[in-house]
Design a protein around this motif. Structure first.
Motif: not given
Lengths: 239, 360
Positions: A10-13, A15-23, A30-31, A72-74
């Motif tokens: 969740a914290t790179r690339g 996965g990070r963009a997905i996390s921000s967008r979902l937030a 939860v990352g 999200v299985n990233n």
């Protein structure tokens, strides 16, 4: 529906963009990642996903803290090697992270989603499953994930849970930008494989994942959505 | 030549527990000025608790990619501690345009074999070189021998893995770990004379290597150079740079043979030391650093003015000066990294304690 979403890698690339967008869409995120990130929009758990006990502990910890509505299985690993050079340990690694981790997380959290009658599972795959030299372990493992997406979609559809694959093509993450510097022969080669003539942005992949996770996408399940600038299309010449 | 510092917006990312990368947003109108060759470095300047602090850091990105440096936190290191703990996304940092002669000039038509050897944060210029070679010379191959204490301290581990996974047939990555047990002796310990001999006897065919690039602390670089010389590798094929470390400064290339005829007295922090220097030898900065610790410097290229000092006696000339104003020069200030006594000069006295504003 605004829920609690688990994102692996969740914290790179991407996965990070997905996390921000979902937030941004109002979900609690939860990352799960190899390393923390002080600016992450939510809690981060940092296990070694290659270790079975670590995976189990992470799943237990997240489950104990509350219900999970989306997954999200990233997290993934792409080891490059021609067929003759494929190593046993790298084959194991590829399936441990790309397949086993995804199965274990989905198995643990899909039951709660089905009970509550709403859920979203998104498996992140790759354009490499259409065939790409040097990607035996990666494409093989991700293709397994794509097949499981369809199986899970059928099993979970009656319970309001959708399961889909999103398969990005070349995406301009910080890592991609470092490895394929603008102007280099390597980048030109990648660009020439993309009918749209440019590299995708992590935000574009994240936008698609966010849609797949939305209420509007409830009729979409079991699909492999390729977001790759046309990379996976046939490119034969007339003859 | 424009050698002013430019305030650039930064993005900071943790790399390991004790290191971070700083990526600079170079605005369009400065792109040409900040274009770099792989291996070059930039001088960074920050105001830390009211003090003007300057450091050199090697650029770890390939040309064309966003300008980026890697900073490893050194215990007690003012700049590295500040940069890895206080510096935030969106802050501005003063940056001098890239400089340095430790470079790999890429040629897309070349089919060469390169061996890169790095230890610790010496990886930064080497990573830029490896990325450039792999991304721009499709026919060339590259082996990286990379020494660290343990896996957790390896900078750019994921990025190097990404390079290896992209070019598995052209890039070989050999980790040597000094404080982690390893089944294979070759990959345990330090990069030293024996290690190079072991590599040369197996994984690396020394006669077929076109260029060697070395970056790390003095001991590693000297050992590898000596081992390669023993193996008959022409010195012209071996390129080396010592990395700047806030704690252990690189040792200048001054030895007994550098002693000359001109008496040179250097004053710093109120104390003076005297030695004899050769007008055709190393710079006054390098001489000063052999007798005194804490001599300020950063770029060693006549640009950042960190090593500025005042000539109190004697005649001194500068090879380059991109940083001092004509008034400062008229007042007797010199950039000691560029300064040499004029042949036949009276004894030279230089003081680092006289201040008259830094650079321009």
């Amino acid at each position: 529906m605004q829920g609690r979403f688990v994102v692996t890698g969740a914290t790179r690339g991407i996965g990070r963009a997905i996390s921000s967008r979902l937030a941004d869409a109002g979900h609690e995120v939860v990352g799960v990642a190899r390393r923390g990130d002080p600016t992450f929009p939510g809690a981060v758990v940092v296990p070694d996903l290659f270790v079975a006990a670590d995976r189990a502990a992470t799943i237990a910890e997240i489950g104990a803290a509350g219900p999970v509505d989306g997954l999200v299985n990233n997290a993934g690993i792409a080891r490059g090697a021609s067929l003759v050079d494929v190593r046993d340990d790298e084959l194991d690694e590829a399936f441990d992270l790309n397949v086993r981790t995804a199965v274990e997380f989905a198995r643990a959290f899909s039951g709660g989603m089905a009970e509550r009658g709403w859920g979203r599972i998104v498996n992140i795959s790759t354009v490499a499953t259409v065939g790409l030299a040097g990607r035996t372990t990666y494409a093989g493992a991700k293709a397994a994930l794509e097949a499981m997406t369809r199986v899970w979609a059928i099993e979970l559809a009656p319970h309001g849970v959708t399961v889909n694959t999103v398969s990005p093509g070349p995406t301009a993450t910080e890592m991609f930008e470092a490895v394929y510097p603008p102007g280099s022969a390597a980048r030109t080669e990648v660009l020439s494989s993309l009918p749209v003539g440019r590299i995708g942005r992590p935000e574009e992949i994240a936008a698609l994942v966010a849609f797949v996770c939305s209420d509007d996408a409830g009729y979409l399940t079991g699909q492999n959505l390729r977001i790759d600038g046309g990379r996976s299309l046939g490119r034969g010449v007339m003859g | 030549m424009d050698v002013a510092f430019h305030p650039l917006v930064v993005r900071v990312r943790p790399e390991t527990d004790d290191s971070a990368t700083i990526t600079f947003d170079v605005p369009e109108h400065l792109r040409d000025l900040f274009r770099h060759e792989p291996g070059q470095h930039v001088v960074l300047r920050a105001d830390i608790d009211g003090e003007d602090v300057r450091r050199s850091y090697s650029i770890c990105s390939a040309p064309g990619a966003p300008l980026r440096v890697g900073v490893k936190r050194i215990p007690g290191g003012r700049f590295s501690t500040w940069a890895t703990t206080e510096l935030r996304d969106g802050d501005r940092l003063d940056v001098l345009p890239p400089i340095g002669e430790f470079v790999h000039r890429t040629d897309p038509t070349r089919a060469a074999s390169y061996v890169l050897v790095a230890a610790g944060s010496g990886i930064t210029p080497i990573l830029a070189m490896a990325t450039t070679i792999l991304a721009t010379e499709p026919e060339s191959t590259c082996t990286l021998v990379y020494g660290n204490r343990r896996v957790a301290s390896i900078m750019f581990l994921e990025e190097l893995e990404a390079l290896k996974n992209r070019w598995p047939d052209r890039f070989r990555l050999l980790h040597v770990l000094s404080r982690e047990p390893h089944d294979i002796p070759l990959f345990a310990g330090r990069i030293d004379l024996d290690k190079v001999r072991m590599l040369a006897g197996g994984l690396i065919d020394v006669d077929r290597v076109d260029s060697w690039y070395l970056c790390g602390p003095l001991g590693m670089v000297e050992d590898v150079q000596a081992a390669l010389a023993d193996l008959g590798v022409p010195a012209a094929r071996v390129h080396a740079e010592l990395f700047y470390d806030e704690r252990v400064e690189s040792v200048p290339e001054v030895d007994e043979s550098s002693a000359g005829s001109v008496p040179f007295t250097v004053t710093i922090d109120g104390r003076s030391s005297t030695l004899h220097v050769d007008p055709d030898g190393p710079s006054l900065l390098d001489y000063a650093r052999t007798v005194r610790s804490g001599v300020p410097f950063a770029c060693k290229g006549g640009m950042c003015a960190t090593c500025k000092a005042k000539v109190l006696c004697g005649e001194v000339t500068m090879a380059k000066n991109y940083a001092l104003t004509p008034d400062e020069v008229a007042d007797g200030f010199v950039l000691t990294c560029q300064a040499h006594p004029v042949a036949g000069s009276d004894p030279v006295t230089v003081s680092f304690d006289v201040h008259g504003g830094i650079g321009r």
